[in-house]
Motif scaffolding. Sequence first.
Motif, mmCIF file in Angstrom:
data_model
loop_
_atom_site.group_PDB
_atom_site.id
_atom_site.type_symbol
_atom_site.label_atom_id
_atom_site.label_comp_id
_atom_site.label_asym_id
_atom_site.label_seq_id
_atom_site.Cartn_x
_atom_site.Cartn_y
_atom_site.Cartn_z
ATOM 1 N N MET A 1 0.819 -1.213 0.000
ATOM 2 C CA MET A 1 0.000 0.000 0.000
ATOM 3 C C MET A 1 0.856 1.268 0.000
ATOM 4 S SD MET A 1 -3.450 -0.838 2.100
ATOM 5 C CE MET A 1 -2.747 -1.226 3.665
ATOM 6 N N VAL A 2 1.991 1.209 0.715
ATOM 7 C CA VAL A 2 2.880 2.384 0.705
ATOM 8 C C VAL A 2 3.463 2.553 -0.699
ATOM 9 C CG1 VAL A 2 4.962 3.412 1.651
ATOM 10 C CG2 VAL A 2 3.395 2.218 3.158
ATOM 11 N N ASN B 1 1.320 4.104 -2.892
ATOM 12 C CA ASN B 1 1.091 5.484 -2.482
ATOM 13 C C ASN B 1 -0.378 5.744 -2.164
ATOM 14 O OD1 ASN B 1 1.895 7.950 -1.774
ATOM 15 N ND2 ASN B 1 2.291 8.720 -3.838
ATOM 16 N N ILE B 2 -0.995 4.782 -1.502
ATOM 17 C CA ILE B 2 -2.384 4.969 -1.076
ATOM 18 C C ILE B 2 -2.375 5.889 0.142
ATOM 19 C CG2 ILE B 2 -4.413 3.788 -0.139
ATOM 20 C CD1 ILE B 2 -3.563 1.333 -1.690
ATOM 21 N N SER C 1 -2.978 7.490 3.716
ATOM 22 C CA SER C 1 -3.046 6.688 4.934
ATOM 23 C C SER C 1 -4.471 6.389 5.366
ATOM 24 C CB SER C 1 -2.292 7.392 6.050
ATOM 25 O OG SER C 1 -2.793 8.690 6.227
ATOM 26 N N GLN D 1 -5.630 3.543 3.524
ATOM 27 C CA GLN D 1 -4.883 2.350 3.937
ATOM 28 C C GLN D 1 -5.559 1.631 5.087
ATOM 29 O OE1 GLN D 1 -0.749 2.554 4.877
ATOM 30 N NE2 GLN D 1 -0.288 3.743 3.050
#
Lengths: 315, 326, 325
Positions: free
Chosen positions: B293-294, B297-298, B300, B303
């Motif tokens: 997910m990081v 670049n989703i 937060s 996320q």
Amino acid sequence: MNGRRFRAIIRDQKILLIILAIALVLAVVRPVFISAENLFNILFQVSITSIIGIGMTFLMIGADFDLSVGSNMVFATTVAILLQGSGLGAGIAAAILASTVAGFLNGVFVAKLRINSFISTLSMMIFLRGLVLILTNKQTISGSSDALFSFGYGNLFGVIPYPVVLAAALLVLFALVLARTVLGRNLYAVGCNEKAARMFGIDVAGLKIFAFSLTGFLCGASGIVLLSRLNSASGTYGIDTNLDVISGVLLGGISLSGGEGSIFKAFQGILLLGVLSNAMILLHVTPYLQQVIKGLMLMTVVSLDSYQAKAAAFR
Amino acid sequence: MKLQNLLRREAILAVFIVLFVICSFFVPSFFTARNLINILKQSAIIGLVVAGLTITVIAGNVDLSVGSVVSFAAVIALTYTHADLSQTNISMTAQEGRPLLALAFSLPFLMGAAVGLINGLIISRFQANSVIITLGALSAVRGGALLVAGGKVIYGVKNPVFAALGQAQLFTIPVYVFIFVAACIVLELLLRRTSFGRYVYLIGANLKAAIIAGVPVARVQILTFVISGLMAAFAALILVARLNTASGLIGNGWEFDAVTAVVIGGTSLLGGRGSVIKSFQGAILVTMIINAMVLLNIPSSYQYVAKALIILTAVLIDIRTRREAA
Amino acid sequence: MGKFSRASGCVLALLLCAGLAFAGGAAEAKPAAEAGGQSTVALMWGGTDAPFVGPHIRSFTETMEKAGYKVVVPDSKWDPAKQSTDVDDMIAMKVDLICLVPVDPLAIIPALKKAKVSGVPVMTINTEADKSANEYIIGFSGVGAYEQGLVASELLVDAMRGKGNIAVVEGVSGFNVCVLYAKALDDTIKKKKAAISILAVQPTNWSPAEATKITEDYITRFKNMDAIFAHDDYIAGGVIVALKEAGIKPGQIKIVGVGGTGDALQAIKDGWMFGTVQQSPITEGAFEARRALEFLKNGKLEPFYSIMDNPRIDASNVNKYKAEF
């Protein structure tokens, strides 16, 4: 005979006795402790945890628990603020409904899909936290009206804060439900022995879903109390509420394995934590030491409780 | 048929593999040597905590004090690596003079074992609820860590021996990753090949039966808590060796991350079922999800939502397949 | 038969004695609390476990105690609801002044209103509450998170010579200070018309270990990352660990933090960090305590705002600063 009764009182009313002992000491060394203002402050401070604690007690009697209560509470606050444009009443109703639905879903996950309550409610906790962050755009949003200020900061008869009145009413109501109704009896049966309860024709899944929905509903109500106090919401609120409620209820002698406990026992546990925290502030205990004392207190009281339960079992 | 059975037994592994393949195709830079090593690095340190906790959970208890033990152990360790104060910018602690490396290595373990011993003693002797006892310990131990650290950050001295624990590499992979894998294998063998391990499963599955069968219940339960305390201290040592700082806030919330990994791995919180290898899978699965997910670049906030749904789905699949098997 | 209950009775009695002793001890240690009429000031941080807070409390308390005041420090555990009820406690204790760092700029307003009605003066410190709270407080002393964010953002723009890509390693999503830092960065980029884009923003919960993880992922993902904005120097330390392990050279990716910790000053000297914004908890605690004393002496606070400088520290002036914390 007398001695035995005395010991029985010590055994059964331990938490109450400890609260009284702390109160006695504090009344002597810090007279401000027994001022009406301070005592109602304490009751106010535990009102939110007590309201949610009712639901948690229902869950724990049925051998479940809910980690999502803090997120769910803030979720309600957020929904109420976002929808208050269409009227404060509508916002509040929608908020409570939304929280109840979240609780209901927890119930479905646990009772129908058979996912254990840790994972179900942990997922719900993370999910709702994310949802609140999305709804608030990662900022603090505030209510437009001060209409609820007179509820959050107002007093009945000039002394009793309204949230305390609400908590007391809910406590009495649900204590009666638990003690006097078939629903309450069935819940104890499910907690004691799920299989046996099922064989007796008790709708186990239905009961569990009810307990989770009730917890959701009470989170919604707490969310409104929170709104009346803070008039705002953000994703950073209520992070530790779940642990505060769970430790209070467990301290009150409600077992995680189900089948025992009562609303008032749970309330005593929550109240003890509130009294302890207030006492430590009045005594100027430094914050780090406060944590140590609170932890040791929890461990001591619960060991004592378990020790006595074991001793009773021996007899 | 055999494949079906295998799938049922290894549902989480299957979920992991499927997600891994999906990520490799759709997540930019996911399937690169560096990123795969990163995932191992990111799971290894908390993985040590997870591995220790698994044994406690199989025995039917839970240890929520591990996150606080990490912070206390970290604070103690760095306090005693202050071999030479002239090398530090500031004298953050009262420790003076000669190298105290032996203390830096042994005191955290002693503390972790002591916390485990106290938890275990209370829980086994009084048959007290492990959640509330270890919640109490969580609060008390974190308070202790904050007291010792004085509420500040402690900086370590760049002591080569100590730093190596967190920074040495083997084939471009940090040594502590190997330590993590080795620890998992050792603990798994302990569960599978020793009478202690058999007792752990027996106690978790049926406490009464274990007592009747003459299992030394108290001793085994205490030992499980000592193990989780020791593993938390071990994780703390590696963590501070790598970061070179510690505070009373380090390891905050690790207890929840660790229990999550254990449960996702398929170890039941009711006890009696599970394994360290499964928890290992659980830990890596969670890390991989967050890593992907990081990388994608989703934001937060989204996320949180995605993480919740993925955890729920993974566990649901595990439960479904297991019930079909039964 | 009675053995167990007798034993437990003894344990209970012991516990109560311990409680009494501890309460008595605490009372003895601070005898003049209410009886002697010694004045008390409340220092209300959002929470007490963050690394910045410990030294601040110590410095503030020392300054107040030297002037003959007692300081009480409740722990609100970063929970706005708890902070508002802690204000109730302070009102009940009738403290002479509350110095409060709002956990949340809006949530605290009703509590400030109650304090005002109850006649207990409140000065916000460190971080401001929402401006609409100004009618309820006697003033603000502190650093101004937004202004601090502006200084950090300028450092970033300078480090990148006005163009490039920034990745942000933030504290907590939605946390007051982090929101203000983000706003300051946006505003600075717009104002300077810099060709800077923000690649990503990920939260760390103020943990250096999390910062290391996120930076590792940033390094994998973004080949074009020119600078990293770490929301404080402690997490900047975690960022540096990841860069070092990835074999990146000092200065290749510019790091800007906030704080001026000993570690950060060293990192600026070594070229690992481009710069930071000075905010010493020790200086700040003493500064705010002096403002509190001023109010307690004169009964009023002039001027309403007193904002500390946010000096920028970079390689050119790093030697002027001593490592305080």
